[in-house]
Design a protein around this motif. Structure first.
Motif, PDB file in Angstrom:
ATOM      1  N   ALA A 124       0.871  -1.181   0.000  1.00  0.00           N
ATOM      2  CA  ALA A 124       0.000   0.000   0.000  1.00  0.00           C
ATOM      3  C   ALA A 124       0.903   1.225   0.000  1.00  0.00           C
ATOM      4  N   HIS A 125       0.327   2.406  -0.152  1.00  0.00           N
ATOM      5  CA  HIS A 125       1.160   3.608  -0.048  1.00  0.00           C
ATOM      6  C   HIS A 125       0.570   4.547   1.000  1.00  0.00           C
ATOM      7  N   THR A 126       1.430   5.333   1.600  1.00  0.00           N
ATOM      8  CA  THR A 126       0.963   6.191   2.696  1.00  0.00           C
ATOM      9  C   THR A 126       1.183   7.672   2.416  1.00  0.00           C
ATOM     10  N   HIS A 281      -7.612   8.837   3.088  1.00  0.00           N
ATOM     11  CA  HIS A 281      -7.922   7.392   3.065  1.00  0.00           C
ATOM     12  C   HIS A 281      -7.013   6.725   2.024  1.00  0.00           C
ATOM     13  N   ASP A 282      -6.894   7.390   0.877  1.00  0.00           N
ATOM     14  CA  ASP A 282      -5.990   6.940  -0.196  1.00  0.00           C
ATOM     15  C   ASP A 282      -4.570   7.258   0.223  1.00  0.00           C
ATOM     16  N   ASP A 283      -3.769   6.324   0.703  1.00  0.00           N
ATOM     17  CA  ASP A 283      -4.133   4.917   0.685  1.00  0.00           C
ATOM     18  C   ASP A 283      -3.928   4.301   2.056  1.00  0.00           C
ATOM     19  N   LYS A 311       5.550   8.041  -2.287  1.00  0.00           N
ATOM     20  CA  LYS A 311       5.631   8.637  -3.629  1.00  0.00           C
ATOM     21  C   LYS A 311       4.714   8.009  -4.689  1.00  0.00           C
ATOM     22  N   GLU A 312       3.745   7.185  -4.251  1.00  0.00           N
ATOM     23  CA  GLU A 312       2.843   6.599  -5.256  1.00  0.00           C
ATOM     24  C   GLU A 312       2.091   7.678  -5.992  1.00  0.00           C
ATOM     25  N   GLU A 313       1.701   8.718  -5.262  1.00  0.00           N
ATOM     26  CA  GLU A 313       0.867   9.766  -5.869  1.00  0.00           C
ATOM     27  C   GLU A 313       1.611  10.572  -6.935  1.00  0.00           C
ATOM     28  N   ILE A 314       2.946  10.454  -6.969  1.00  0.00           N
ATOM     29  CA  ILE A 314       3.667  11.153  -8.042  1.00  0.00           C
ATOM     30  C   ILE A 314       4.460  10.161  -8.892  1.00  0.00           C
ATOM     31  N   MET A 453     -12.458  10.600  -3.843  1.00  0.00           N
ATOM     32  CA  MET A 453     -11.022  10.322  -3.819  1.00  0.00           C
ATOM     33  C   MET A 453     -10.206  11.587  -4.117  1.00  0.00           C
ATOM     34  N   HIS A 454      -9.150  11.737  -3.358  1.00  0.00           N
ATOM     35  CA  HIS A 454      -8.217  12.875  -3.474  1.00  0.00           C
ATOM     36  C   HIS A 454      -8.813  14.207  -3.007  1.00  0.00           C
ATOM     37  N   ALA A 455     -10.001  14.193  -2.458  1.00  0.00           N
ATOM     38  CA  ALA A 455     -10.542  15.420  -1.861  1.00  0.00           C
ATOM     39  C   ALA A 455      -9.992  15.531  -0.435  1.00  0.00           C
TER      40      ALA A 455
END
Ligand code: MN
Ligand code: MN
Length: 479
Positions: A124-126, A281-283, A311-314, A453-455
């Motif tokens: 998972a990513h944090t 929540h993500d993630d 760094k999953e989000e980028i 998601m992402h809000a």
């Protein structure tokens, strides 16, 4: 069973009641519909709510990847796990953890089988979308002091105005001393805010498309307003205050990683408290249940590994992102310690890319293919492929793997569903799955379906969160 022609012929001879019964039987035996989480066990939601109290404690105290890694390390210690020592071979049932630069963590429970038999990995990513401070953030304008920001990950910029923000991160003084900063979370602490234009004079603004009404350069955070005694220089007055509190000067921001995130704790949502609203929540909603599942699982046959990646989000870049050799090097060391071939380890390993999926949102139904969407309270969403346009950027798990994983879920009474992000060509998403696949490890995406998601305030069902725990636990115990 087969609905053959003989049956059809028979249908005509039956009474209306018999026909209805037969159709009901056909529906039951032939049609597919995912079950609701509440059907899986008695008193399900009570158990889910109890589990989610632990989850809320995690997300309330770990808003950044650094904080999540520290939380997980402390939890691992509590569970008897020790820091990883590359000079020692692990024995069956032994638990270790490895922090990667304080921003990612790998937790390992050694199985009874040799490492050459592979591992069951849940990754998972944090890291979550947020506003990072620019390297020279501080300026003064209109009698106020501001921080300039550079957003991190995929945000809708208009979400971030007129919202209480907290500041989290670290900063290094010239002498190398580390200063940890967390302001805006505790009761009584000040928060920060990006202002928005009042509707009274927003004629031009409200006529712009959402994507351009608020700009990246417009996301400037108000951090002070009290000037020096002579009524001038708010920026200088603020630096004086920061110097008194943290012993820092303006130059120290050059050596900082500071992020603005929505301030405050998670909240139960709905009269029934069936959902949790929270930032990020993500993630973390997949991370926490996965690691708890690893802690709670019996000594597995195959080695169980849980990773909180950064760094999953980028794009999973950087030394702490999953593309870093930090992770594969560790696996190689585990293999070397047992004289096993790394290639064999990868070939025999299996991975859940535990990341959130989009839940169908009836208020924006036009963006979804409702026939292929995930729904709240239908359990974890197994996403065979992600990507954009023609599945671009997706690792597209094999049918064989989907069959293997879902049969384990079924055998443990785990509610699961499939789900695409949205309509074809409406956009898309990627996860760490393609990185894992590049290691030659079988991988499929599985996670909690969420709304918004992402809000700054995402929604997830407690039932689905608890189901994530059950899914990860079943997977870790998979032979
Ligand atoms: Mn994610
Ligand atoms: Mn994301």
């Amino acid at each position: 069973m087969q609905a053959n022609r003989a049956n059809e012929k028979e249908l005509g001879l039956r009474t209306e009641k018999e026909l209805e019964e037969l159709k009901a039987q056909y529906r039951k035996e032939l049609l597919y519909s995912p079950k609701n989480v509440s059907e899986t066990e008695e008193g399900f939601f009570e158990k889910a709510k109890e589990f989610c109290e632990g989850y809320k404690a995690f997300i309330d105290s770990a808003k950044t990847e650094r904080e999540a890694a520290s939380f997980a390390a402390a939890r691992a210690e509590e569970k008897g796990f020790k820091p990883y020592d590359r000079n020692r071979k692990l024995s069956a049932g032994e638990g270790v953890y490895l922090l990667n630069r304080g921003k990612a963590i790998v937790v390992i429970k050694k199985g009874t089988l040799p490492i050459s038999e592979g591992a069951n990995l849940v990754i998972a990513h944090t890291d979550s979308p947020r506003l990072d401070l620019k390297q020279r953030p501080l300026y003064e304008e209109g009698g106020m002091a501001y921080f300039k920001t550079h957003y991190y990950g995929g945000i809708k910029k208009y979400h971030w105005t007129a919202l209480p923000l907290a500041l989290h991160g670290v900063l290094f003084k010239k002498n190398g001393e580390k200063v940890e900063i967390s302001v805006g979370e505790k009761e009584g602490e000040p928060v920060f805010c990006i202002s928005d234009l009042m509707p009274h004079i927003a004629k031009d603004q409200v006529e712009k498309p959402l994507a351009s009404a608020i700009t990246g350069e417009g996301l400037n955070i108000i951090v002070g307003s009290v000037p020096l005694e002579d009524g001038t220089e708010v920026k200088l007055a603020l630096l004086k205050l920061l110097n008194e509190k943290y012993g820092i000067t303006e130059e120290d921001f050059l050596r900082a990683e500071l992020s603005a995130v929505p301030a405050g704790k998670s909240k139960d949502v709905g009269f029934d408290g069936g959902m949790i609203g929270a930032y990020g929540h993500d993630d973390r909603v997949c991370a926490y249940p996965s690691m708890e599942a690893l802690f709670d699982s019996e000594t597995p046959e195959r080695t169980a590994i849980c990773i909180f990646a950064d760094k999953e989000e980028i794009g999973s870049e950087g030394v702490t992102g999953l593309l870093s050799a930090a992770y594969t090097n560790l696996f190689k060391e585990l293999c070397e310690a047992e004289g096993a071939a790394y290639g064999e380890f990868c070939e025999n390993s299996c991975c859940l890319s535990a990341d959130v999926g989009g839940a169908f949102d009836p208020c924006y139904g036009e963006a979804y293919d409702g026939k292929n969407s995930a729904y709240v309270n239908k359990g974890v969403v197994v996403t065979k492929y992600t990507g954009a346009r023609g599945k671009s950027g997706s690792s597209d798990a094999s049918a064989e793997l989907v069959a293997k994983i879902t049969s384990v879920l079924d055998s443990r009474n785990v509610a699961w569903q499939t789900g695409e992000y949205g309509k074809v060509d409406q956009g898309g998403a990627g996860t760490v799955a393609k990185v894992v696949a590049s290691w030659n490890v079988d991988v499929v995406d599985l996670g909690v379906p969420i709304l918004s998601m992402h809000a700054p305030f995402e929604l997830a069902s407690k039932g689905d969160i608890y189901m994530m725990y059950k899914a990860a636990k079943a997977f870790f115990e998979l032979r």
